[in-house]
Design a protein around this motif. Structure first.
Motif, PDB file in Angstrom:
ATOM      1  N   ARG A 208       0.761  -1.030   0.188  1.00 52.50           N
ATOM      2  CA  ARG A 208      -0.112  -0.238   0.097  1.00 52.50           C
ATOM      3  C   ARG A 208       0.468   1.268  -0.040  1.00 52.50           C
ATOM      4  O   ARG A 208       0.246   2.199  -0.168  1.00 52.50           O
ATOM      5  CB  ARG A 208      -1.159   0.014   1.365  1.00 52.50           C
ATOM      6  N   ILE A 209       2.221   1.036   0.660  1.00 47.22           N
ATOM      7  CA  ILE A 209       2.768   2.099   0.882  1.00 47.22           C
ATOM      8  C   ILE A 209       3.941   2.252  -0.874  1.00 47.22           C
ATOM      9  O   ILE A 209       3.434   3.293  -1.658  1.00 47.22           O
ATOM     10  CB  ILE A 209       3.977   2.287   1.666  1.00 47.22           C
ATOM     11  N   ASN A 210       3.390   1.646  -1.629  1.00 45.42           N
ATOM     12  CA  ASN A 210       4.175   1.249  -2.809  1.00 45.42           C
ATOM     13  C   ASN A 210       3.428   0.815  -3.702  1.00 45.42           C
ATOM     14  O   ASN A 210       3.128  -0.220  -4.569  1.00 45.42           O
ATOM     15  CB  ASN A 210       5.435   1.136  -2.616  1.00 45.42           C
ATOM     16  N   PRO A 211       1.867   1.573  -4.309  1.00 46.91           N
ATOM     17  CA  PRO A 211       1.291   1.224  -5.346  1.00 46.91           C
ATOM     18  C   PRO A 211       1.100   1.243  -6.387  1.00 46.91           C
ATOM     19  O   PRO A 211       0.722   0.416  -7.368  1.00 46.91           O
ATOM     20  CB  PRO A 211       0.072   2.056  -4.490  1.00 46.91           C
ATOM     21  N   ASN A 212       2.073   1.906  -7.052  1.00 49.02           N
ATOM     22  CA  ASN A 212       2.501   1.983  -8.185  1.00 49.02           C
ATOM     23  C   ASN A 212       3.760   1.410  -7.907  1.00 49.02           C
ATOM     24  O   ASN A 212       4.512   1.330 -10.041  1.00 49.02           O
ATOM     25  CB  ASN A 212       2.924   2.906  -8.952  1.00 49.02           C
ATOM     26  N   THR A 213       5.160   0.560  -8.046  1.00 50.01           N
ATOM     27  CA  THR A 213       6.209   0.782  -7.755  1.00 50.01           C
ATOM     28  C   THR A 213       6.575  -0.592  -7.372  1.00 50.01           C
ATOM     29  O   THR A 213       7.142  -1.001  -8.154  1.00 50.01           O
ATOM     30  CB  THR A 213       7.387   1.832  -6.962  1.00 50.01           C
ATOM     31  N   ARG A 214       5.417  -0.766  -6.870  1.00 50.35           N
ATOM     32  CA  ARG A 214       5.493  -2.609  -6.812  1.00 50.35           C
ATOM     33  C   ARG A 214       4.496  -3.443  -6.644  1.00 50.35           C
ATOM     34  O   ARG A 214       3.678  -3.419  -5.718  1.00 50.35           O
ATOM     35  CB  ARG A 214       6.054  -2.762  -5.032  1.00 50.35           C
ATOM     36  N   PRO A 215       4.527  -4.287  -7.698  1.00 49.14           N
ATOM     37  CA  PRO A 215       3.662  -5.328  -7.714  1.00 49.14           C
ATOM     38  C   PRO A 215       3.880  -6.407  -6.603  1.00 49.14           C
ATOM     39  O   PRO A 215       4.954  -6.582  -6.503  1.00 49.14           O
ATOM     40  CB  PRO A 215       3.402  -5.462  -8.951  1.00 49.14           C
TER      41      PRO A 215
END
Length: 392
Positions: A208-215
């Protein structure tokens, strides 16, 4: 019982100021050696602190892996494939990535290292983390590293004072939108040469902290736990031989050694520390050589007199080597004591694990003795030319 004072000591002590200056100069070289070794040890121990705190038996990383602070993720499928190999009991994915923590006191953002894993299947073998696993199961709760550098603000101090409702804003490293997490506990890991601070969250909070950079399917470390009676080396060889070549498999010690090698051979700081240690040794040899050579030149007539009354060259050479040994021991003691004070100061200022070890104390002592003996061996060429005729 008559006690004979060695000639080597009498010659050195004859000119007290020169002797004190010589000891101070060599002690400074000893101090430099201690500083270089202390920072080198701090570099390796801090860079591998996470590795040493991991719980598993084998570890899976990307074939592009360089170091823990470089982002080289790989497919979580590879980790689950290892479950099909004989001897593997369980696996757990681990997420690692830098983010920016907003200092609650100043509003400034600073880079911090975020470690995420499933708290129901923990991968960290650190007591403070194990005691707070239930808190990590709560969404949007983090554990903060109490040994992080001070720029992150008084987070740990406030928590210790009873403020258990602190909300901290975390930003993706390249994103403008922050995410609020609550401080649920503290742990001790400490910074490194590449990391200023650490925080631990659950894998769901991490995503949730990295929603766009980490699948979710891209992980950084796969922690593999073996069955109690499994042959670790056999399982390791089996995994290395049969998993695709886009991943590497390590034992704990192999993982640690790989990280150390990266910092020693492939980073400027590793090269600089090794170079400075070598330079300190070379400069030390030159300084001691000048001291011994000057002393021989000053006592040249005395040495020639000793030759004239029948003392062999071997006796005179032994005097020079004794002087070298006296200088090494007399210089080592103040260098050692000063380095302890300097270590404490540096550790407090940097939060790095800069500590005196018996291994380093022995290495520097042997180096100081060898340095002085080498200088003595170079300086005796002057002594060989001492001629009894020089006294006339």
């Amino acid at each position: 019982m008559n006690f004979k004072i060695p000639l080597a000591w009498l010659q050195l002590a004859q000119q007290k100021i020169r002797f004190v200056v010589a000891v101070a100069g060599i002690a400074f070289i000893v101090l430099l050696m201690f500083v270089q070794l202390g920072f080198q040890d701090a570099l390796y121990s801090s860079a591998t602190a996470v590795h040493q705190g991991l719980r598993g038996d084998l570890f899976l990383v990307s074939s592009q892996y360089k170091s823990l602070t470089s982002s080289q993720s790989f497919s979580r499928t590879r980790l689950y494939q290892s479950l099909g190999f004989e001897g593997v009991e369980s696996v757990s994915p681990m997420y690692l990535q830098f983010a920016k923590l907003k200092n609650p006191a100043t509003g400034e953002k600073y880079s911090i290292y975020v470690i995420g894993f499933d708290p129901g299947n923990p991968v960290m073998n650190i007591p403070e983390i194990e005691q707070n696993l239930d808190k990590l199961k709560i969404p949007d709760v983090m554990l903060f590293d109490r040994n992080s550098r001070p720029e992150f603000g008084p987070i740990a101090a406030k928590f210790d004072q009873g403020d258990t409702e602190q909300t901290i804003e975390i930003f993706p490293f390249d994103g403008p939108i922050g995410y609020n997490v609550r401080v649920g506990g503290l742990f001790s890991l400490g910074p490194s040469f590449g990391v200023d601070g650490n925080l631990i969250v659950s894998d769901s909070t991490f995503l949730r902290i990295n929603p766009n950079t980490r699948p979710a399917e891209k992980i950084d470390i796969g922690v593999i736990t073996l069955k109690p009676n499994a042959d670790k080396e056999k399982v390791l060889e089996n995994l290395q031989a049969n998993l695709p070549n886009d991943v590497l498999v390590f034992t704990r010690q192999g993982f640690i050694n790989f990280e150390k090698q990266y910092w020693a051979d492939r980073t400027p700081i590793g090269f600089i520390l090794n170079l400075m240690l070598t330079m300190a040794s070379v400069v030390g040899v030159v300084i001691v050589y000048q001291i011994l050579y000057s002393n021989i030149a000053t006592q040249f007539i005395a040495y020639a007199t000793l030759k004239a009354i029948g003392y062999p060259n071997s006796y005179l050479l032994n005097v020079v080597f004794q002087q070298a040994l006296i200088l090494a021991i007399a210089s080592y003691i103040p260098g050692f004591l000063t380095s302890i004070i300097l270590y404490d100061f540096a550790m407090e200022a940097t939060k790095l694990p800069i500590m005196m070890t018996a291994n380093n104390a022995l290495i520097v002592f042997i180096s100081a003795v060898l340095m002085c003996i080498t200088s003595g061996a170079l300086a005796i060429n002057k002594l060989r030319s001492a001629d009894p005729a020089d006294i006339f």
